[in-house]
Design a protein around this motif. Structure first.
Motif, PDB file in Angstrom:
ATOM      1  N   VAL A  50      36.790  49.612  33.091  1.00 26.12           N
ATOM      2  CA  VAL A  50      37.040  49.086  31.750  1.00 26.12           C
ATOM      3  C   VAL A  50      36.573  50.107  30.723  1.00 26.12           C
ATOM      4  O   VAL A  50      35.928  51.100  31.050  1.00 26.12           O
ATOM      5  N   GLY A  51      36.928  49.847  29.462  1.00 27.13           N
ATOM      6  CA  GLY A  51      36.482  50.709  28.373  1.00 27.13           C
ATOM      7  C   GLY A  51      37.360  51.914  28.123  1.00 27.13           C
ATOM      8  O   GLY A  51      36.939  52.845  27.421  1.00 27.13           O
ATOM      9  N   LEU A  52      38.560  51.934  28.666  1.00 28.42           N
ATOM     10  CA  LEU A  52      39.459  53.063  28.452  1.00 28.42           C
ATOM     11  C   LEU A  52      40.113  52.970  27.079  1.00 28.42           C
ATOM     12  O   LEU A  52      40.363  51.879  26.555  1.00 28.42           O
ATOM     13  N   ALA A  53      40.403  54.120  26.496  1.00 31.52           N
ATOM     14  CA  ALA A  53      40.976  54.168  25.152  1.00 31.52           C
ATOM     15  C   ALA A  53      42.495  54.127  25.215  1.00 31.52           C
ATOM     16  O   ALA A  53      43.181  55.093  24.866  1.00 31.52           O
ATOM     17  N   GLY A  54      43.035  53.013  25.710  1.00 31.14           N
ATOM     18  CA  GLY A  54      44.483  52.860  25.785  1.00 31.14           C
ATOM     19  C   GLY A  54      45.156  53.677  26.853  1.00 31.14           C
ATOM     20  O   GLY A  54      46.386  53.799  26.855  1.00 31.14           O
ATOM     21  N   SER A  55      44.374  54.245  27.777  1.00 27.44           N
ATOM     22  CA  SER A  55      44.959  55.098  28.830  1.00 27.44           C
ATOM     23  C   SER A  55      44.938  54.417  30.194  1.00 27.44           C
ATOM     24  O   SER A  55      45.125  55.074  31.209  1.00 27.44           O
ATOM     25  N   GLY A  56      44.704  53.086  30.209  1.00 25.26           N
ATOM     26  CA  GLY A  56      44.634  52.370  31.475  1.00 25.26           C
ATOM     27  C   GLY A  56      45.999  51.957  31.990  1.00 25.26           C
ATOM     28  O   GLY A  56      47.037  52.470  31.557  1.00 25.26           O
ATOM     29  N   ASP A  57      45.997  50.988  32.916  1.00 23.96           N
ATOM     30  CA  ASP A  57      47.245  50.511  33.517  1.00 23.96           C
ATOM     31  C   ASP A  57      48.086  49.765  32.477  1.00 23.96           C
ATOM     32  O   ASP A  57      47.552  49.102  31.573  1.00 23.96           O
ATOM     33  N   SER A  58      49.403  49.863  32.626  1.00 23.85           N
ATOM     34  CA  SER A  58      50.303  49.182  31.709  1.00 23.85           C
ATOM     35  C   SER A  58      50.318  47.683  31.997  1.00 23.85           C
ATOM     36  O   SER A  58      49.986  47.254  33.107  1.00 23.85           O
ATOM     37  N   PRO A  59      50.697  46.853  31.018  1.00 30.59           N
ATOM     38  CA  PRO A  59      50.713  45.396  31.222  1.00 30.59           C
ATOM     39  C   PRO A  59      51.646  44.946  32.343  1.00 30.59           C
ATOM     40  O   PRO A  59      51.496  43.826  32.835  1.00 30.59           O
ATOM     41  N   ARG A  60      52.598  45.780  32.752  1.00 27.02           N
ATOM     42  CA  ARG A  60      53.501  45.369  33.817  1.00 27.02           C
ATOM     43  C   ARG A  60      52.863  45.473  35.206  1.00 27.02           C
ATOM     44  O   ARG A  60      53.484  45.082  36.199  1.00 27.02           O
ATOM     45  N   SER A  61      51.639  45.952  35.294  1.00 27.79           N
ATOM     46  CA  SER A  61      50.941  46.041  36.577  1.00 27.79           C
ATOM     47  C   SER A  61      50.380  44.675  36.936  1.00 27.79           C
ATOM     48  O   SER A  61      49.380  44.208  36.369  1.00 27.79           O
ATOM     49  N   VAL A  62      51.011  44.020  37.907  1.00 26.02           N
ATOM     50  CA  VAL A  62      50.597  42.681  38.318  1.00 26.02           C
ATOM     51  C   VAL A  62      49.210  42.713  38.949  1.00 26.02           C
ATOM     52  O   VAL A  62      48.386  41.811  38.742  1.00 26.02           O
ATOM     53  N   VAL A  63      48.917  43.758  39.721  1.00 21.45           N
ATOM     54  CA  VAL A  63      47.628  43.864  40.399  1.00 21.45           C
ATOM     55  C   VAL A  63      46.494  43.928  39.377  1.00 21.45           C
ATOM     56  O   VAL A  63      45.443  43.286  39.537  1.00 21.45           O
ATOM     57  N   THR A  64      46.689  44.692  38.314  1.00 18.87           N
ATOM     58  CA  THR A  64      45.646  44.824  37.299  1.00 18.87           C
ATOM     59  C   THR A  64      45.395  43.493  36.602  1.00 18.87           C
ATOM     60  O   THR A  64      44.238  43.093  36.380  1.00 18.87           O
ATOM     61  N   ARG A  65      46.465  42.778  36.233  1.00 18.39           N
ATOM     62  CA  ARG A  65      46.295  41.497  35.563  1.00 18.39           C
ATOM     63  C   ARG A  65      45.581  40.493  36.459  1.00 18.39           C
ATOM     64  O   ARG A  65      44.695  39.756  36.016  1.00 18.39           O
ATOM     65  N   GLN A  66      45.945  40.479  37.737  1.00 18.43           N
ATOM     66  CA  GLN A  66      45.299  39.547  38.661  1.00 18.43           C
ATOM     67  C   GLN A  66      43.826  39.890  38.856  1.00 18.43           C
ATOM     68  O   GLN A  66      42.955  39.009  38.871  1.00 18.43           O
ATOM     69  N   ALA A  67      43.518  41.187  39.017  1.00 21.54           N
ATOM     70  CA  ALA A  67      42.129  41.595  39.225  1.00 21.54           C
ATOM     71  C   ALA A  67      41.275  41.262  38.007  1.00 21.54           C
ATOM     72  O   ALA A  67      40.143  40.773  38.139  1.00 21.54           O
ATOM     73  N   LEU A  68      41.794  41.521  36.806  1.00 18.34           N
ATOM     74  CA  LEU A  68      41.023  41.231  35.598  1.00 18.34           C
ATOM     75  C   LEU A  68      40.828  39.728  35.424  1.00 18.34           C
ATOM     76  O   LEU A  68      39.761  39.267  34.986  1.00 18.34           O
ATOM     77  N   SER A  69      41.838  38.939  35.773  1.00 14.97           N
ATOM     78  CA  SER A  69      41.698  37.487  35.709  1.00 14.97           C
ATOM     79  C   SER A  69      40.630  36.995  36.666  1.00 14.97           C
ATOM     80  O   SER A  69      39.849  36.093  36.329  1.00 14.97           O
ATOM     81  N   ASN A  70      40.545  37.599  37.858  1.00 12.78           N
ATOM     82  CA  ASN A  70      39.515  37.213  38.824  1.00 12.78           C
ATOM     83  C   ASN A  70      38.114  37.560  38.306  1.00 12.78           C
ATOM     84  O   ASN A  70      37.157  36.819  38.522  1.00 12.78           O
ATOM     85  N   VAL A  71      37.986  38.705  37.619  1.00 14.30           N
ATOM     86  CA  VAL A  71      36.685  39.085  37.051  1.00 14.30           C
ATOM     87  C   VAL A  71      36.248  38.069  36.001  1.00 14.30           C
ATOM     88  O   VAL A  71      35.087  37.616  35.973  1.00 14.30           O
ATOM     89  N   TYR A  72      37.175  37.692  35.121  1.00 18.91           N
ATOM     90  CA  TYR A  72      36.847  36.685  34.118  1.00 18.91           C
ATOM     91  C   TYR A  72      36.441  35.365  34.776  1.00 18.91           C
ATOM     92  O   TYR A  72      35.513  34.683  34.303  1.00 18.91           O
ATOM     93  N   ALA A  73      37.132  34.990  35.839  1.00 22.79           N
ATOM     94  CA  ALA A  73      36.817  33.728  36.520  1.00 22.79           C
ATOM     95  C   ALA A  73      35.412  33.752  37.104  1.00 22.79           C
ATOM     96  O   ALA A  73      34.686  32.746  37.038  1.00 22.79           O
ATOM     97  N   ARG A  74      34.986  34.898  37.690  1.00 21.27           N
ATOM     98  CA  ARG A  74      33.637  34.990  38.245  1.00 21.27           C
ATOM     99  C   ARG A  74      32.572  34.933  37.155  1.00 21.27           C
ATOM    100  O   ARG A  74      31.429  34.546  37.408  1.00 21.27           O
ATOM    101  N   LEU A  75      32.954  35.331  35.932  1.00 22.51           N
ATOM    102  CA  LEU A  75      32.010  35.308  34.818  1.00 22.51           C
ATOM    103  C   LEU A  75      32.049  33.996  34.049  1.00 22.51           C
ATOM    104  O   LEU A  75      31.373  33.852  33.023  1.00 22.51           O
ATOM    105  N   GLY A  76      32.880  33.043  34.525  1.00 24.03           N
ATOM    106  CA  GLY A  76      32.908  31.717  33.914  1.00 24.03           C
ATOM    107  C   GLY A  76      34.005  31.508  32.908  1.00 24.03           C
ATOM    108  O   GLY A  76      34.087  30.429  32.304  1.00 24.03           O
ATOM    109  N   ALA A  77      34.886  32.473  32.686  1.00 23.52           N
ATOM    110  CA  ALA A  77      35.991  32.329  31.733  1.00 23.52           C
ATOM    111  C   ALA A  77      37.294  32.171  32.506  1.00 23.52           C
ATOM    112  O   ALA A  77      37.602  32.968  33.391  1.00 23.52           O
ATOM    113  N   VAL A  78      38.038  31.104  32.175  1.00 25.50           N
ATOM    114  CA  VAL A  78      39.303  30.833  32.857  1.00 25.50           C
ATOM    115  C   VAL A  78      40.440  31.360  31.996  1.00 25.50           C
ATOM    116  O   VAL A  78      40.743  30.800  30.932  1.00 25.50           O
TER     117      VAL A  78
END
Length: 372
Positions: A50-78
């Motif tokens: 995290v913390g990249l200046a707009g140089s990370g994965d594009s929104p069309r990356s399903v794996v990235t969206r799923q992984a980030l959603s799982n991180v939020y879930a472990r931290l208590g945010a759905v």
């Protein structure tokens, strides 16, 4: 000028090696191999940067969206995957090497590599990532700021990139969570010492040195292995291994000539011998030049049937004989003398390489040739 100077220094060094008597230098056993069971262990993990200046994965990356959603879930945010759309996040694979002996709390470095379409990991932070071994058990936890050694910037279709910013490193970024101890004692109750460069003579000398120090406890199994008996009641294993690896012997050296054809480099020991040989090196270059011309007929009153263009090929053969033709006779000598003699005859390095290969094929060069 620099090429001639390099060739002079190279030949001078080979000549000095040839006239200097070859004395085998003693080396500690621990520099010649390793004990069986003493090895590093590969670890791997899957995480998020995290913390990249707009140089990370594009929104069309399903794996990235799923992984980030799982991180939020472990931290208590759905948060659903559809609501995750950020280019400041990248999915990565984390790898590390666990030492043969490690304690809980030890720090090891990790390498982080992007697996999606991120442009750069520069400035990112790796979130807590478990690192597992081949058995699937976690052995370390990785987390920290990434150092890439490169960068990538893009603006209005202009791209500037230095090195490879999609791979980075976190020095000391993983903490060992499971203790690891190497098992040096085999099922037969003996230690195994494995040579880096298999050689029967070196293996025999190692076994002889061990037997001279500790009695007849070492046995040569092959060119690459020595088995050493150990009695737990006699002494501590650590002191026993320390006494073994600090023994010094004179290792046997296999005659080798290393040739790098890309750079024209030749490396050989001064004691690599050559039998009596005659070298004839001629520089003849044959050039064939072909020129094709076509004669196109012109018509005034239209096209006539059965008439085609005439194609004529003219061939020019040119034979060029160089002025550096050499016929040299060498008695029983070394590779150093051969190279020095050919260099004095103004034979360039690449032709010397070809001559050495031909001498080896003729059975006159008593060494192994390694071509890189």
């Amino acid at each position: 000028m620099m090429h001639a100077l390099f060739r002079f220094i190279f030949c001078w060094a080979l000549a000095i090696a040839a006239i200097t008597p070859a004395h085998a230098q003693e080396t500690q056993i621990k520099g010649l191999g390793r004990f069986e069971g003493w090895r590093e262990n590969a670890l791997i993990g899957y995480g998020i940067v995290v913390g990249l200046a707009g140089s990370g994965d594009s929104p069309r990356s399903v794996v990235t969206r799923q992984a980030l959603s799982n991180v939020y879930a472990r931290l208590g945010a759905v948060i659903s995957e559809a609501d995750v759309a950020s280019r400041n996040v990248a999915v990565v694979v984390v790898i590390a090497s666990l030492p043969a002996s490690a304690n809980v709390g030890d720090r090891i470095s990790v390498t982080v590599s992007s697996t999606a379409d991120a442009r750069s990991l520069a400035g990112g932070t790796l979130l807590m990532t478990p690192l597992v071994g081949p058995d699937g058990r976690p052995y370390a936890l990785a987390q920290g700021a990434i150092i890439t050694g490169g960068d990538s910037f893009e603006s209005q279709l202009n791209l500037s990139q230095r090195n490879y910013p999609t791979t980075g490193r976190v020095d000391g970024g993983a903490t060992v969570e499971r203790e690891v101890n190497a098992n040096l004692i085999g099922a037969d109750g003996r230690l195994g010492f494995l040579l880096n460069d298999p050689n029967f003579t070196t293996a025999s000398r190692i076994a002889a040195a061990i037997n001279d120090r500790h009695g007849r406890i070492a046995e040569v199994i092959g060119a690459d292995e020595i088995r050493i008996a150990f009695q737990p009641g006699d002494q501590d294993l650590a002191y026993f291994v320390s006494s073994l690896e600090n023994l010094a012997i004179a290792p046997d050296r296999t005659p080798r000539v290393v040739i790098n054809e890309r750079t024209g480099t030749i490396v050989a020991g001064g004691d690599v011998m050559i039998s009596s040989v005659v070298v004839s090196q001629g520089d003849i270059r044959v050039t064939v030049t072909a020129e094709t011309q076509a004669s196109q007929p012109s018509f005034i009153d239209g096209f006539a049937g059965g008439i085609r263009s005439l194609v004529i090929t003219n061939t020019d053969l040119d034979v060029e004989r160089g002025g550096n033709d050499v016929v040299a006779r060498f008695p029983n000598t070394s590779v150093a003398d051969l190279v020095q003699g050919l260099s004095r005859a103004r034979v360039d390095t690449r032709r010397i390489i070809s001559i050495l290969q031909a001498v080896r094929a003729a059975g006159a060069l008593h060494a192994e040739i390694i071509v890189q």
